[in-house]
Design an enzyme around this catalytic site. Structure first.
Site, mmCIF file in Angstrom:
data_model
loop_
_atom_site.group_PDB
_atom_site.id
_atom_site.type_symbol
_atom_site.label_atom_id
_atom_site.label_comp_id
_atom_site.label_asym_id
_atom_site.label_seq_id
_atom_site.Cartn_x
_atom_site.Cartn_y
_atom_site.Cartn_z
ATOM 1 N N ARG A 91 0.814 -1.216 0.000
ATOM 2 C CA ARG A 91 0.000 0.000 0.000
ATOM 3 C C ARG A 91 0.847 1.266 0.000
ATOM 4 O O ARG A 91 0.482 2.276 -0.582
ATOM 5 C CB ARG A 91 -0.913 -0.024 1.235
ATOM 6 C CG ARG A 91 -2.054 0.972 1.223
ATOM 7 C CD ARG A 91 -2.829 0.954 2.541
ATOM 8 N NE ARG A 91 -2.994 -0.366 3.078
ATOM 9 C CZ ARG A 91 -3.986 -1.200 2.769
ATOM 10 N NH1 ARG A 91 -4.900 -0.808 1.902
ATOM 11 N NH2 ARG A 91 -4.051 -2.400 3.307
ATOM 12 N N TYR A 92 1.976 1.229 0.705
ATOM 13 C CA TYR A 92 2.854 2.392 0.831
ATOM 14 C C TYR A 92 4.182 2.068 0.147
ATOM 15 O O TYR A 92 4.636 0.924 0.169
ATOM 16 C CB TYR A 92 3.109 2.717 2.299
ATOM 17 C CG TYR A 92 1.856 2.920 3.117
ATOM 18 C CD1 TYR A 92 1.168 4.126 3.073
ATOM 19 C CD2 TYR A 92 1.364 1.910 3.945
ATOM 20 C CE1 TYR A 92 0.028 4.327 3.827
ATOM 21 C CE2 TYR A 92 0.222 2.095 4.708
ATOM 22 C CZ TYR A 92 -0.445 3.299 4.646
ATOM 23 O OH TYR A 92 -1.576 3.484 5.397
ATOM 24 N N ARG A 95 7.148 0.231 2.460
ATOM 25 C CA ARG A 95 6.889 -0.935 3.310
ATOM 26 C C ARG A 95 5.854 -1.841 2.671
ATOM 27 O O ARG A 95 4.993 -1.391 1.903
ATOM 28 C CB ARG A 95 6.449 -0.517 4.712
ATOM 29 C CG ARG A 95 5.294 0.438 4.775
ATOM 30 C CD ARG A 95 5.371 1.237 6.080
ATOM 31 N NE ARG A 95 4.280 2.150 6.276
ATOM 32 C CZ ARG A 95 4.239 3.386 5.781
ATOM 33 N NH1 ARG A 95 5.235 3.824 5.020
ATOM 34 N NH2 ARG A 95 3.219 4.175 6.037
ATOM 35 N N CYS A 104 -5.352 -17.812 13.426
ATOM 36 C CA CYS A 104 -5.063 -17.188 14.712
ATOM 37 C C CYS A 104 -5.360 -18.175 15.835
ATOM 38 O O CYS A 104 -6.133 -19.115 15.650
ATOM 39 C CB CYS A 104 -5.932 -15.942 14.903
ATOM 40 S SG CYS A 104 -5.658 -14.643 13.690
ATOM 41 N N CYS A 108 -10.982 -12.730 16.954
ATOM 42 C CA CYS A 108 -11.641 -11.510 17.412
ATOM 43 C C CYS A 108 -12.887 -11.287 16.553
ATOM 44 O O CYS A 108 -12.806 -11.309 15.325
ATOM 45 C CB CYS A 108 -10.703 -10.313 17.276
ATOM 46 S SG CYS A 108 -9.119 -10.494 18.115
ATOM 47 N N CYS A 111 -12.763 -8.631 13.655
ATOM 48 C CA CYS A 111 -11.644 -8.753 12.710
ATOM 49 C C CYS A 111 -11.968 -8.109 11.361
ATOM 50 O O CYS A 111 -13.006 -8.393 10.764
ATOM 51 C CB CYS A 111 -11.303 -10.225 12.512
ATOM 52 S SG CYS A 111 -9.932 -10.506 11.365
ATOM 53 N N ARG A 113 -10.246 -8.638 8.688
ATOM 54 C CA ARG A 113 -9.934 -9.592 7.622
ATOM 55 C C ARG A 113 -10.775 -10.866 7.777
ATOM 56 O O ARG A 113 -10.348 -11.945 7.384
ATOM 57 C CB ARG A 113 -8.443 -9.947 7.635
ATOM 58 C CG ARG A 113 -7.534 -8.824 7.190
ATOM 59 C CD ARG A 113 -6.153 -9.324 6.764
ATOM 60 N NE ARG A 113 -5.339 -8.212 6.304
ATOM 61 C CZ ARG A 113 -4.299 -7.716 6.951
ATOM 62 N NH1 ARG A 113 -3.915 -8.259 8.095
ATOM 63 N NH2 ARG A 113 -3.621 -6.701 6.475
ATOM 64 N N ASP A 272 -12.831 -0.721 11.808
ATOM 65 C CA ASP A 272 -13.063 -0.774 10.369
ATOM 66 C C ASP A 272 -14.492 -1.216 10.062
ATOM 67 O O ASP A 272 -15.216 -1.718 10.929
ATOM 68 C CB ASP A 272 -12.054 -1.712 9.716
ATOM 69 C CG ASP A 272 -10.627 -1.210 9.856
ATOM 70 O OD1 ASP A 272 -10.389 -0.030 9.551
ATOM 71 O OD2 ASP A 272 -9.747 -1.993 10.285
ATOM 72 N N ASP A 309 -8.208 3.952 9.009
ATOM 73 C CA ASP A 309 -7.802 3.354 7.742
ATOM 74 C C ASP A 309 -8.898 3.689 6.735
ATOM 75 O O ASP A 309 -10.030 3.186 6.838
ATOM 76 C CB ASP A 309 -7.641 1.833 7.887
ATOM 77 C CG ASP A 309 -6.386 1.325 7.220
ATOM 78 O OD1 ASP A 309 -6.059 1.849 6.139
ATOM 79 O OD2 ASP A 309 -5.730 0.437 7.774
ATOM 80 N N LYS A 316 -3.793 4.870 6.140
ATOM 81 C CA LYS A 316 -4.137 5.398 7.464
ATOM 82 C C LYS A 316 -3.884 6.904 7.520
ATOM 83 O O LYS A 316 -2.919 7.399 6.946
ATOM 84 C CB LYS A 316 -3.288 4.720 8.541
ATOM 85 C CG LYS A 316 -3.506 3.246 8.711
ATOM 86 C CD LYS A 316 -2.621 2.722 9.838
ATOM 87 C CE LYS A 316 -2.717 1.216 9.951
ATOM 88 N NZ LYS A 316 -2.079 0.534 8.788
#
Length: 359
Positions: A91-92, A95, A104, A108, A111, A113, A272, A309, A316
């Site tokens: 995205r950037y 990085r 996981c 959560c 989440c 994703r 999100d 985001d 972000k």
């Protein structure tokens, strides 16, 4: 976990009800939710939570998951738009995100994703990993590689070590960052071999996802200390969640507890727009109010950056409260107690003419 009365992971409504973590009538609803997004609660979490508390709210499905929000998006932060090949999100410019594993220890319920995490084909193949390495090697502007997922610390230590070594061998990569919730969810998995797997000549950072002070119990603090004692700095990221941490006292306690563990608060994420998570969302104004309440009352070490985001994959941006605005002949600055002060205009390093007086 040793001496635990619970199985390694609770996955069904019946198991969660039997553990006292859900009401008897909720078993069917939990199983329905698990068909959409996997349910898993580790033995460590099960011993740490009680039905309906801030921990249970994060991991035990509720009726809110079946309420669609008008703004819900299946890919809320636009990962797909920036994924040139499996396992890579770029995205950037400087990085890149590498997701070698999409599972996981526990899931959560907020989440972002949830459309991909915990599903089938959750790990990259050797060929896909090789392609990801080649992509990173081909982009000399990539300075930092972030391992995320899922939870990359779920990988066997030997496999994790090979990934770290392979990334570390790329000359233009200077920093490796690992995003994890493992120490909070299953601290017994933070073994010497896992910590040793992170050894590298490059700068290594571990970023812990932690949302409530009750998550930082003795076992979790010991797991985090294992990384820190090995010379690996730790940061934290927190998601602002209704009914979990959207309270100034709870939030302040969490930030202080993190810093006392030598973990620097990094990001406070506005939640999100993932499907089935509307019941966790708070108004941006509430998040700004929290940050304003903590300014001046908490050490700067305890201040994360409040970020949003932008949906669609645009990155972000900070969304914290504003303290500076244009005033008469200069600036108006608001301090942490809400008082406004004048500050003179500055022009390209030259002294302010009015303030300097006649020459």
């Amino acid at each position: 976990m040793t001496n635990s009365p619970f199985p390694n992971r609770l996955r069904t409504g019946r198991e969660l009800v039997a553990a006292g973590l859900a009401e008897p009538g909720a078993a069917t609803l939990i199983d329905r939710a698990g068909e959409i997004f996997p349910v898993a609660v580790t033995a460590h979490l099960a011993q740490s939570m009680t039905a309906g508390d801030a921990l249970a709210r994060q991991f035990v499905p509720g009726a809110g998951e079946f309420v669609a929000g008008a703004a819900d998006r299946s890919d809320p932060i636009g990962d797909t738009a920036h994924s040139p090949l499996p396992g890579i999100v770029h995205r950037y410019p400087d990085r890149v995100l590498l997701t070698p594993l999409l599972v996981c220890p526990a899931y959560c319920r907020f989440c972002f994703r949830r459309e991909t995490v915990g599903q089938k084909d959750a790990g990259l193949s050797h060929a896909e990993l090789d392609a990801a390495y080649s992509y990173i090697e081909s982009k000399p502007e990539i300075w930092e590689v972030i391992l995320s997922g899922g939870d990359p610390l779920m990988l066997p230590p030997r496999r994790l070590a090979s990934i770290i070594a392979r990334i570390g061998a790329i000359p233009h990569v200077a920093v490796i960052r690992i995003h994890t919730r493992l120490p909070v969810l299953d601290p017994a998995r933070v073994t010497r071999s896992l910590v040793k797997a992170l050894e590298t000549d490059k700068a290594m950072f571990v970023v812990l996802h932690c949302n409530h002070p009750a998550e930082l119990n003795e076992a979790v603090r010991a797991a985090c200390a294992a990384f820190i004692k090995a010379g690996i700095p730790m940061l934290s990221q927190t998601v602002l969640l209704a009914g979990v941490n959207d309270d100034a006292g709870i939030f302040a306690a969490l930030m202080r507890k993190l810093v006392a563990c030598r973990i620097k608060p990094y990001y406070l994420h506005h939640p999100d727009l993932a499907p089935g998570t509307a019941h966790f969302r708070v108004a941006i104004e509430r998040g700004q109010e929290l940050m304003r309440e903590l300014r001046g009352r908490l050490s700067g070490l305890c201040q994360p950056q409040y970020v949003l985001d932008i949906p669609g994959g645009f990155g972000k941006v900070p969304i914290g409260p504003e303290y500076l605005r244009r005033g008469d002949g200069g600036w108006a600055v608001t301090d942490w107690q809400g008082r406004t002060h004048a500050y003179p205009e500055q022009r390209d390093g030259r002294p302010d003419i009015a303030a300097a007086g006649p020459v």
